[in-house]
Motif scaffolding. Structure first.
Motif, short mmCIF file in Angstrom:
data_model
loop_
_atom_site.label_atom_id
_atom_site.label_comp_id
_atom_site.label_asym_id
_atom_site.label_seq_id
_atom_site.Cartn_x
_atom_site.Cartn_y
_atom_site.Cartn_z
N LEU A 99 42.01 34.60 -19.25
CA LEU A 99 42.02 33.04 -19.35
C LEU A 99 42.17 32.45 -18.18
O LEU A 99 41.20 31.22 -18.00
N PHE A 100 42.79 32.89 -17.19
CA PHE A 100 43.02 32.20 -16.22
C PHE A 100 41.54 32.19 -15.15
O PHE A 100 41.23 31.14 -14.56
N HIS A 101 40.71 33.29 -15.23
CA HIS A 101 39.47 33.31 -14.64
C HIS A 101 38.71 32.16 -15.30
O HIS A 101 37.69 31.74 -14.80
N SER A 102 38.76 32.08 -16.58
CA SER A 102 38.10 31.25 -17.37
C SER A 102 38.30 29.62 -17.07
O SER A 102 37.34 28.91 -16.68
N VAL A 103 39.61 29.48 -16.61
CA VAL A 103 39.80 27.93 -16.01
C VAL A 103 39.33 27.86 -14.77
O VAL A 103 38.66 26.77 -14.36
N LEU A 104 39.30 28.88 -13.70
CA LEU A 104 38.54 28.94 -12.31
C LEU A 104 37.05 28.60 -12.55
O LEU A 104 36.54 27.78 -12.15
N ALA A 105 36.50 29.27 -13.76
CA ALA A 105 35.01 29.06 -14.03
C ALA A 105 34.63 27.67 -14.30
O ALA A 105 33.64 27.04 -14.13
N LEU A 106 35.78 26.94 -15.15
CA LEU A 106 35.73 25.75 -15.51
C LEU A 106 35.64 24.76 -14.34
O LEU A 106 34.91 23.64 -14.24
N LEU A 107 36.63 25.02 -13.35
CA LEU A 107 36.48 24.41 -12.15
C LEU A 107 35.24 24.34 -11.43
O LEU A 107 34.85 23.24 -10.99
N LEU A 108 34.39 25.53 -11.44
CA LEU A 108 33.06 25.49 -10.80
C LEU A 108 32.13 24.60 -11.60
O LEU A 108 31.48 23.86 -11.08
N THR A 109 32.22 24.70 -12.79
CA THR A 109 31.41 23.94 -13.60
C THR A 109 31.52 22.26 -13.33
O THR A 109 30.77 21.70 -13.28
N LEU A 110 32.80 22.05 -13.41
CA LEU A 110 33.29 20.58 -13.09
C LEU A 110 32.81 20.05 -11.63
O LEU A 110 32.24 19.05 -11.74
N GLY A 111 32.92 20.98 -10.83
CA GLY A 111 32.27 20.55 -9.49
C GLY A 111 30.94 20.48 -9.40
O GLY A 111 30.54 19.55 -8.61
N SER A 112 30.26 21.30 -10.00
CA SER A 112 28.74 21.21 -10.10
C SER A 112 28.29 20.11 -10.73
O SER A 112 27.55 19.26 -10.23
N ILE A 113 28.99 19.59 -11.87
CA ILE A 113 28.58 18.46 -12.41
C ILE A 113 29.08 17.33 -11.59
O ILE A 113 28.23 15.96 -11.77
N ALA A 114 29.84 17.25 -10.90
CA ALA A 114 30.22 16.08 -9.98
C ALA A 114 29.43 16.09 -8.94
O ALA A 114 28.83 15.05 -8.54
N GLY A 115 28.55 17.37 -8.38
CA GLY A 115 27.56 17.18 -7.51
C GLY A 115 26.32 16.84 -8.00
O GLY A 115 25.78 15.77 -7.52
N LEU A 116 26.14 17.06 -9.41
CA LEU A 116 24.90 16.11 -9.96
C LEU A 116 25.08 14.84 -10.13
O LEU A 116 24.23 14.13 -9.96
N TYR A 117 26.09 14.46 -10.59
CA TYR A 117 26.41 13.00 -10.45
C TYR A 117 26.20 12.24 -9.19
O TYR A 117 25.44 11.23 -9.08
N PHE A 118 26.87 12.87 -8.07
CA PHE A 118 26.38 12.34 -6.79
C PHE A 118 25.01 12.10 -6.56
O PHE A 118 24.28 11.17 -5.98
N MET A 119 24.27 13.25 -6.92
CA MET A 119 22.69 13.18 -6.82
C MET A 119 21.90 12.30 -7.49
O MET A 119 20.90 11.77 -7.29
N MET A 120 22.59 11.90 -8.42
CA MET A 120 21.93 11.04 -9.62
C MET A 120 22.32 9.44 -9.20
O MET A 120 22.10 8.50 -9.99
N GLY A 121 23.12 9.38 -7.91
CA GLY A 121 23.40 8.01 -7.67
C GLY A 121 24.61 7.36 -8.68
O GLY A 121 24.87 6.42 -8.66
#
Lengths: 173, 111
Positions: free
Chosen positions: A31-53
């Motif tokens: 489960l802990f690996h799962s949370v770390l992977a969720l962190l990766l997803t959240l960070g990538s989505i934050a990056g997409l937000y930045f790129m979309m203005g």
């Protein structure tokens, strides 16, 4: 947006990171690996937000999700008894059913999106690059003007949720 | 024209990404037996919906103010955080009552 090839490449890389993180979140054994992977997803989505203005949302995503919710989940994992073997053998058959069903649903949705980006979007038209001079002022103006009532209701809801969480999680005699 | 074409490709890619994340979130909710894993799946689904709102607010000309999609996403984000707090409190109460985070352990109402 001015779509240069570098921007498209960044979009693709962030999308791949988000999808692989979500995949690992759903299927990791620990489960802990799962949370770390969720962190990766959240960070990538934050990056997409930045790129979309949508810089405001990107900052909030980093502050609230990556800083708040993930820490909350880590505490939750540490406070509950360890149980890593999520999937016991008798459930495997139903897991296959679930995977096939959700796969069909997702393919259907992707098909719809792909199909309509061909026709529907000619009608909707894509806006040119929007530059926000004062995005934060505009968002706060929206929040205190057009969306004032939902905003206030939301603050009451958060207050009730916090008190309710404390009440539910308290130690009973 | 080629510019619009490129934006179209980006739009399709983003919509497909958010759909895939939503599907994986459903899978996490359905297949996880650990209640915390289910909450992780719910967070995934809420995030994909947020992404969708921002995409439509960004790419559609029908919306009067492009920032409105972001304001909706803001509301969902705040509610998601409150939901995570309440969910974890419920899981802690579940552990106190049943001694396990297994969602199958809470079968008191089962006939």
């Amino acid at each position: 947006m001015g779509v240069s090839s570098g921007q498209t490449a960044a979009f693709l890389v962030l999308s791949l990171l988000a999808i692989s993180g979500a995949f690992y979140t759903a299927f990791a054994n620990k489960l802990f690996h799962s949370v770390l992977a969720l962190l990766l997803t959240l960070g990538s989505i934050a990056g997409l937000y930045f790129m979309m203005g949508a810089e405001f949302l990107g900052v909030l995503q980093i502050l609230l999700y990556m800083g708040g919710v993930v820490v909350l989940f880590v505490f939750g994992i540490m406070l509950t008894p360890a149980r890593d073997e999520d999937r016991l053998p008798p459930m495997v058959k139903w897991h296959m059913v679930a995977i096939i069903g959700v796969g069909l649903l997702t393919t259907f949705l992707v098909f719809i999106f792909y199909y309509y980006t061909g026709q529907f979007w000619h009608e909707i038209r894509i806006t040119p690059r929007i530059t926000y001079d004062k995005m934060f002022q505009d968002i706060s103006a929206l929040l205190t003007d057009k969306f004032l009532v939902p905003f206030e209701v939301l603050s009451v809801a958060i207050l009730v949720a916090l008190i309710g969480a404390l009440y539910v999680a308290r130690k009973r005699e | 024209m080629s510019r619009a074409r490129g934006s179209n490709v980006v739009l399709s890619v983003l919509l497909i990404v958010s759909t895939l994340i939503f599907g994986l979130g459903i899978l996490a909710v359905v297949t996880r037996r650990n209640a915390i894993g289910m909450l992780l799946g719910i967070e995934l689904m809420l995030n994909s919906v947020n992404l969708n709102l921002v995409i439509f607010g960004r790419f559609s000309e029908r919306i009067a103010d492009p920032l409105e999609g972001q304001v909706y996403a803001l509301f969902i984000m705040a509610l998601a955080v409150a939901e995570a707090a309440v969910g974890l409190a419920l899981i802690l109460a579940l552990v106190r009552k049943f001694g396990s985070v297994d969602a199958d352990a809470a079968g008191t109402l089962k006939g």
